[in-house]
Motif scaffolding. Structure first.
Motif, PDB file in Angstrom:
ATOM      1  N   LEU A  59      -2.100   2.215   9.876  1.00 57.24           N
ATOM      2  CA  LEU A  59      -3.499   2.467   9.550  1.00 57.24           C
ATOM      3  C   LEU A  59      -3.716   3.942   9.237  1.00 57.24           C
ATOM      4  O   LEU A  59      -4.438   4.295   8.298  1.00 57.24           O
ATOM      5  CB  LEU A  59      -4.405   2.023  10.707  1.00 57.24           C
ATOM      6  CG  LEU A  59      -5.906   2.192  10.502  1.00 57.24           C
ATOM      7  CD1 LEU A  59      -6.385   1.371   9.310  1.00 57.24           C
ATOM      8  CD2 LEU A  59      -6.652   1.783  11.759  1.00 57.24           C
ATOM      9  N   SER A  62      -2.499   4.603   5.775  1.00 58.88           N
ATOM     10  CA  SER A  62      -3.434   4.028   4.811  1.00 58.88           C
ATOM     11  C   SER A  62      -4.677   4.900   4.676  1.00 58.88           C
ATOM     12  O   SER A  62      -5.141   5.171   3.559  1.00 58.88           O
ATOM     13  CB  SER A  62      -3.807   2.618   5.262  1.00 58.88           C
ATOM     14  OG  SER A  62      -4.807   2.091   4.448  1.00 58.88           O
ATOM     15  N   LYS A  63      -5.211   5.348   5.806  1.00 59.09           N
ATOM     16  CA  LYS A  63      -6.401   6.205   5.776  1.00 59.09           C
ATOM     17  C   LYS A  63      -6.087   7.570   5.164  1.00 59.09           C
ATOM     18  O   LYS A  63      -6.905   8.140   4.442  1.00 59.09           O
ATOM     19  CB  LYS A  63      -6.972   6.383   7.190  1.00 59.09           C
ATOM     20  CG  LYS A  63      -7.533   5.108   7.781  1.00 59.09           C
ATOM     21  CD  LYS A  63      -8.763   4.629   7.025  1.00 59.09           C
ATOM     22  CE  LYS A  63      -9.356   3.394   7.684  1.00 59.09           C
ATOM     23  NZ  LYS A  63     -10.639   3.017   7.080  1.00 59.09           N
ATOM     24  N   TYR A  66      -6.065   7.106   1.526  1.00 55.18           N
ATOM     25  CA  TYR A  66      -7.427   6.923   1.033  1.00 55.18           C
ATOM     26  C   TYR A  66      -8.175   8.250   0.977  1.00 55.18           C
ATOM     27  O   TYR A  66      -8.757   8.605  -0.044  1.00 55.18           O
ATOM     28  CB  TYR A  66      -8.180   5.924   1.926  1.00 55.18           C
ATOM     29  CG  TYR A  66      -9.660   5.862   1.650  1.00 55.18           C
ATOM     30  CD1 TYR A  66     -10.141   5.257   0.494  1.00 55.18           C
ATOM     31  CD2 TYR A  66     -10.578   6.412   2.530  1.00 55.18           C
ATOM     32  CE1 TYR A  66     -11.495   5.191   0.228  1.00 55.18           C
ATOM     33  CE2 TYR A  66     -11.944   6.348   2.277  1.00 55.18           C
ATOM     34  CZ  TYR A  66     -12.396   5.740   1.123  1.00 55.18           C
ATOM     35  OH  TYR A  66     -13.739   5.685   0.861  1.00 55.18           O
ATOM     36  N   ASP A  73      -8.844   2.093  -0.625  1.00 57.65           N
ATOM     37  CA  ASP A  73      -8.770   1.460   0.694  1.00 57.65           C
ATOM     38  C   ASP A  73      -8.448  -0.028   0.544  1.00 57.65           C
ATOM     39  O   ASP A  73      -8.211  -0.522  -0.560  1.00 57.65           O
ATOM     40  CB  ASP A  73     -10.053   1.687   1.491  1.00 57.65           C
ATOM     41  CG  ASP A  73     -11.271   0.996   0.899  1.00 57.65           C
ATOM     42  OD1 ASP A  73     -11.147   0.324  -0.132  1.00 57.65           O
ATOM     43  OD2 ASP A  73     -12.358   1.145   1.483  1.00 57.65           O
ATOM     44  N   ALA A  74      -8.467  -0.752   1.644  1.00 60.41           N
ATOM     45  CA  ALA A  74      -8.091  -2.169   1.640  1.00 60.41           C
ATOM     46  C   ALA A  74      -9.032  -3.011   0.778  1.00 60.41           C
ATOM     47  O   ALA A  74      -8.628  -4.049   0.259  1.00 60.41           O
ATOM     48  CB  ALA A  74      -8.069  -2.698   3.067  1.00 60.41           C
ATOM     49  N   GLU A  75     -10.267  -2.565   0.606  1.00 58.36           N
ATOM     50  CA  GLU A  75     -11.243  -3.302  -0.201  1.00 58.36           C
ATOM     51  C   GLU A  75     -11.233  -2.863  -1.660  1.00 58.36           C
ATOM     52  O   GLU A  75     -12.037  -3.333  -2.451  1.00 58.36           O
ATOM     53  CB  GLU A  75     -12.636  -3.117   0.400  1.00 58.36           C
ATOM     54  CG  GLU A  75     -12.746  -3.662   1.819  1.00 58.36           C
ATOM     55  CD  GLU A  75     -14.001  -3.213   2.524  1.00 58.36           C
ATOM     56  OE1 GLU A  75     -14.785  -2.422   1.945  1.00 58.36           O
ATOM     57  OE2 GLU A  75     -14.202  -3.639   3.667  1.00 58.36           O
TER      58      GLU A  75
END
Length: 142
Positions: A59, A62-63, A66, A73-75
């Motif tokens: 996470l 990933s952040k 981003y 991001d995931a969306e």
């Protein structure tokens, strides 16, 4: 299993029978069973911690991607802010998802610490029982 449930179980399991020597002897025999019970919980919490730390690191990556503008991001949303590298740590520390992941890791570390302390107390339980037997003999309690 959660921390409060383990604390409740230990509150009951930690009591020694002081009334009769026979019950105290039973407490001595129960030590191995108690050790097994809490060792099982300790091992489960360690496995859960390992998984939570892995999730936390993934996470965080990933952040980081981003907030640094390298990936959405995931969306699929792209970070609209231009964040300086020096400020990136502030955004990561304040991210709600990362804070939840960090809290989960801390909670599991607390559970592990509690189980380790309980196991240490169980290991020392034999001394407490022996001491109780000595007191019973000294005062000739029946």
């Amino acid at each position: 299993m959660n921390l409060s449930k383990i604390e409740e179980m230990w509150e009951k399991d930690s009591e020694l029978h002081r009334e009769l020597p026979e019950l105290l002897a039973n407490d001595s025999l129960e030590s191995a069973k108690l050790h097994s019970k809490y060792l099982k919980w300790l091992n489960q919490f360690r496995l859960m911690l390992s998984e939570a730390e892995r999730d936390q690191k993934m996470l965080r990556l990933s952040k980081f991607e981003y907030y640094s503008g390298k990936k959405p991001d995931a969306e699929g949303k792209i970070n609209p802010l231009k964040i300086l590298k020096s400020d990136l740590g502030l955004y990561l520390d304040g991210d709600a998802d990362l804070c939840r992941a960090n809290s989960k890791v801390h909670y599991l570390e607390t559970c592990i610490s509690t189980c380790e302390r309980i196991l240490k107390s169980i290991d020392n339980r034999g001394f407490a029982i022996k001491n109780a037997f000595d007191i019973i003999k000294y005062y000739d309690i029946r």
